[in-house]
Design a protein around this motif. Sequence first.
Motif, PDB file in Angstrom:
ATOM      1  N   SER A   1      -8.545  66.257 -84.114  1.00 49.75           N
ATOM      2  CA  SER A   1      -7.405  66.622 -83.437  1.00 49.75           C
ATOM      3  C   SER A   1      -7.522  66.166 -81.931  1.00 49.75           C
ATOM      4  N   PRO A   2      -6.333  65.395 -81.491  1.00 50.57           N
ATOM      5  CA  PRO A   2      -6.403  64.989 -80.037  1.00 50.57           C
ATOM      6  C   PRO A   2      -6.077  65.983 -79.178  1.00 50.57           C
ATOM      7  N   VAL A   3      -5.615  67.242 -79.738  1.00 54.37           N
ATOM      8  CA  VAL A   3      -5.398  68.421 -78.695  1.00 54.37           C
ATOM      9  C   VAL A   3      -6.723  68.871 -78.333  1.00 54.37           C
ATOM     10  N   ARG A   4      -7.863  68.800 -79.086  1.00 53.74           N
ATOM     11  CA  ARG A   4      -8.941  69.382 -78.808  1.00 53.74           C
ATOM     12  C   ARG A   4      -9.944  68.614 -77.562  1.00 53.74           C
ATOM     13  N   LEU A   5      -9.395  67.569 -77.371  1.00 50.32           N
ATOM     14  CA  LEU A   5      -9.922  66.786 -76.260  1.00 50.32           C
ATOM     15  C   LEU A   5      -9.955  67.317 -75.031  1.00 50.32           C
ATOM     16  N   HIS A   6     -10.708  67.313 -74.045  1.00 48.28           N
ATOM     17  CA  HIS A   6     -10.732  67.855 -72.770  1.00 48.28           C
ATOM     18  C   HIS A   6     -11.191  66.904 -71.799  1.00 48.28           C
ATOM     19  N   ASN A   7     -10.473  66.531 -70.865  1.00 50.44           N
ATOM     20  CA  ASN A   7     -10.833  65.765 -69.711  1.00 50.44           C
ATOM     21  C   ASN A   7     -12.018  66.005 -69.022  1.00 50.44           C
ATOM     22  N   ARG A   8     -12.888  65.168 -68.750  1.00 49.30           N
ATOM     23  CA  ARG A   8     -14.184  65.488 -67.883  1.00 49.30           C
ATOM     24  C   ARG A   8     -14.368  64.346 -66.856  1.00 49.30           C
ATOM     25  N   CYS A   9     -15.186  64.672 -65.825  1.00 47.99           N
ATOM     26  CA  CYS A   9     -15.464  63.864 -64.940  1.00 47.99           C
ATOM     27  C   CYS A   9     -16.228  62.623 -65.484  1.00 47.99           C
ATOM     28  N   LYS A  10     -16.180  61.159 -65.080  1.00 47.35           N
ATOM     29  CA  LYS A  10     -16.861  60.514 -65.710  1.00 47.35           C
ATOM     30  C   LYS A  10     -18.285  60.409 -65.118  1.00 47.35           C
ATOM     31  N   LEU A  11     -18.277  60.931 -63.825  1.00 45.95           N
ATOM     32  CA  LEU A  11     -19.659  60.935 -63.177  1.00 45.95           C
ATOM     33  C   LEU A  11     -20.408  62.247 -63.360  1.00 45.95           C
TER      34      LEU A  11
END
Length: 89
Positions: free
Chosen positions: A44-54
């Motif tokens: 489910s796309p709702v479970r994605l969480h943004n994280r810093c790429k670095l």
Amino acid sequence: MARKALIAREAKRARLVAKYAEKRKKLKEEGDYQALALLPKNSSPVRLHNRCKLTGRPKGYIRRFGISRIKFRELALQGKIPGVKKTSW
């Protein structure tokens, strides 16, 4: 730096979301919610969480740049982000 396992978990979720996107869309259009419930929860796309790429930091994320506020400030002060400069008034 975030734990490697947490960064890997987010990457795995992103792969699952991409893998099941078409199937999920089709089931939603048909209204087949029982079959939708049988799909993996992490698809489910709702479970994605943004994280810093670095650094992998989950909080203080700036969407426009894809990095956390801390890394953004460091890179901006070094002049490595074009068009960004420190303001003063």
